[in-house]
Motif scaffolding. Structure first.
Motif: not given
Length: 281
Positions: A94-100
């Motif tokens: 789920x980290x990539x979605x937060x960064x985006x």
């Protein structure tokens, strides 16, 4: 059995003051909560502190909550006009979605800056939440390397510090902040069970007993019977800890209490949510 839980050490008070100052400099707030207790792990002052700034709501420890319950929370928060991002910071889910999501805020900010003749700059984000909900682990995952200390205990981060994630994103890591008074002792007990509050604030045996009572209330007592061989339906939580100590831990109630709490905190007894979305009825 009544439990009183309070914890407000000096470094938290100081950090809260510093955080409110730093919030003036940030563009977007990443609020991290514990997926097992999405409401109890919310700091009631967050909305007042951030005003109209964009907020990204993160429920960490997705692996410790069943998929069906995660979906129920997503639906409930959507009904409140909120988008939820689930993460498992330990594994990087789920980290990539937060960064985006954070960088999308930056695109809007820089479009406004350009219209005023200003140069683009990285979006400034702050990660806030109660102690031990996984803030530092999330920052380390965003950066793909360990830059801030994290551990499975409250109070590890003591200082505010800026961390450059990329050319487009800067993050402020902040110590966990808890309310100066815990208004709801029911919420305080859940925070203690999940280890999202300082361990100096509570008695392990009382918290473990409250945990047993809560599992019975949530109809998870079969997990206790299967793991420890004792039927929680026939006794109070306090009696359960006593009996467990007698039968397995040479009458050591503290050891029995810590065993039950750690089995839950480490996910050994399974993915168990301690809160469900409020009913509209």
């Amino acid at each position: 059995m009544s439990i009183s839980i309070q914890w407000y050490p000096g470094h938290i008070s100081k950090a809260e003051k510093n955080l409110k100052e730093q919030l003036k400099l940030v563009d977007v707030v990443l609020e991290v909560r514990d997926a097992r207790i999405p409401l109890a792990s919310h700091h009631p002052q967050v909305k007042n502190w951030i005003g109209n700034k964009p907020r990204i709501l993160i429920l960490n420890r997705l692996d410790m909550v069943p998929e069906s319950v995660r979906q129920d929370w997503l639906k409930w928060f959507r009904g409140q006009g909120e988008t939820v991002y689930y993460t498992n910071a330990k594994e990087g889910q789920g980290i990539r979605a937060i960064s985006k999501a954070a960088q999308e805020v930056g695109v809007e900010i820089n479009a406004k800056r350009k219209s005023r003749g200003l140069l683009p700059r990285p979006v400034r984000a702050v990660v806030i939440g109660l102690p031990n909900v996984g803030k530092s682990a999330i920052i380390n995952r965003l950066l793909n390397r360990k830059v801030v200390e994290s551990a499975r205990r409250a109070g590890v981060t003591r200082q505010l510090r800026w961390v450059r994630i990329s050319e487009t994103l800067e993050l402020l890591d902040s110590p966990g902040v808890i309310p100066s008074r815990l208004e709801s002792q029911e919420d305080a007990v859940k925070l203690a069970i999940c280890e999202d509050i300082g361990d100096a604030a509570y008695d392990n045996q009382r918290v473990a007993a409250a945990f047993v009572d809560l599992l019975v209330k949530l109809e998870y007592e079969s997990i206790l019977k299967s793991r420890y061989g004792l039927d929680a339906l026939t006794m109070t939580g306090e009696e359960y800890i006593f009996q467990l100590a007698m039968t397995r831990y040479k009458e050591d109630r503290e050891r029995a209490a810590l065993q039950i709490l750690n089995d839950f905190r480490k996910g050994i007894i399974g993915a168990i949510p301690l809160e469900f979305p409020p009913s509209d009825v």
